[in-house]
Write an enzyme that holds these catalytic residues in place. Structure first.
Site, PDB file in Angstrom:
ATOM      1  CE  LYS A  34      45.386  14.074  39.729  1.00 41.12           C
ATOM      2  NZ  LYS A  34      44.173  14.148  40.570  1.00 41.12           N
TER       3      LYS A  34
ATOM      4  CG  ASP B 278      41.212  11.765  42.091  1.00 41.50           C
ATOM      5  OD1 ASP B 278      41.820  11.499  43.149  1.00 41.50           O
ATOM      6  OD2 ASP B 278      41.731  12.408  41.149  1.00 41.50           O
TER       7      ASP B 278
END
Ligand code: ATR
Length: 287
Positions: free
Chosen positions: A71, A107
């Site tokens: 990420k 997210d």
């Protein structure tokens, strides 16, 4: 599912990746919608992240999800990074628009939507607690701190230096009071006493160590303290059971997983996918 020469490819990269729930979730949505996409999992080792991301341009792959441990690493290989992904410091979604790659972080949307939907609150408590100080904690702290009604977020972590660094970053970005604390019993007693929402972002309780819990003393849990546990495997964690035993509401991370995936799908395709179908596809894996 019917993969054709015209099908547009979506996928996820990670290491490991073979147990990912994302292909189940996205292909179920694609099937239900009857649209011409397919979603696959790519194993990418850390030394190949750049090549993998550049491959999107070469293969004209429309979009990718990015999971552990890539990420952060993908950020230097995309052309643009969304405001949220920049604030969080992590990209979990890449959108390829004619060779132009944008990194997003869904997210943040996922946790807010999950709390609104399953916890059933659209006004978040003024005083919230985040357990953990890793990547997930950054997304959750940013999400909570970005809400007008939230006045303070306390970040509790085993390694208090990580909580301090996260809190300093997020205080600057959100303008809210972000307070770093240690993860120990006296601190838990004090911090839980003032809070109405706790979000667990630590990996404690995750499969296969499902008996573990980051809660230090169940006596610190009052019935008006809500738990959102971002762990989704198992669907019900030990920490959730401990909260419920005290009469407190507790919810698992499945909905956050589904909503972050749904937001990615919408970014790539412009289509709002059926989240109930996506959720059932993941639940089916546990059956
Ligand atoms: P992610 O990016 O998914 O959030 P991470 O960066 O590895 O993952 O963070 C995991 C979090 O779980 C950290 O806050 C970690 O605490 P430390 O910063 O002290 O390592 C927390 N964690 C993991 N195992 C733990 C344990 N046994 N007890 C308490 N916290 C734990």
């Amino acid at each position: 599912m019917n993969i054709k020469a015209s099908s547009q490819v979506l996928g996820v990269i990670g290491d490991p990746i073979a147990h990912s729930f994302s292909p189940d979730m996205h292909n179920a949505a694609i099937d239900a919608l009857g649209v011409d996409f397919c979603y696959v999992a790519f194993h990418v080792s850390p030394d190949r992240v750049g090549e993998a991301v550049n491959g999107l341009r070469g293969l004209e792959i429309l979009g990718l999800n990015v999971t552990i441990p890539h990420k952060l690493a993908v950020m230097e290989h995309v052309d643009r990074i969304s405001e949220e992904a920049l604030a969080v410091g992590a990209v979990n979604t890449i959108h390829n628009e004619d060779g132009n790659l944008t990194g997003h972080n869904t997210d943040v949307y996922g946790v807010v939507k999950a709390i609104e939907r399953v916890v059933g609150v659209t006004t978040f408590p003024e005083n919230c607690v985040v357990l953990g100080a890793g990547g997930a904690a950054r997304a959750v702290t940013y999400a909570l701190g970005s809400r007008d009604e939230v006045k303070q977020v306390t970040v509790m972590n085993r390694t208090v230096e990580r909580a301090e660094s996260l809190a300093a970053d997020m205080e600057k970005i959100t303008g809210k009071r972000i307070v770093p604390e240690a993860l120990d019993a006296p601190t838990e007693a004090r911090v839980f006493g003032d809070a109405r929402l706790v979000v667990n972002t630590t990996s404690v309780g995750m499969h296969p160590k499902t008996d573990a819990s980051p809660l230090l003393d169940p006596a610190h849990v009052r019935p008006d303290l809500i738990l959102y546990d971002t762990v989704f495997n198992p669907l019900e964690t030990q920490m959730m059971r401990e909260f419920k035993a005290q009469g407190a509401p507790a919810f698992g991370g499945l909905d956050m997983l589904v909503f972050q995936g749904a937001r990615s799908f919408e970014i790539w395709t412009g289509i709002e996918p059926p989240t109930d179908v996506m959720k059932q596809a993941v639940v089916g894996r546990f059956a």
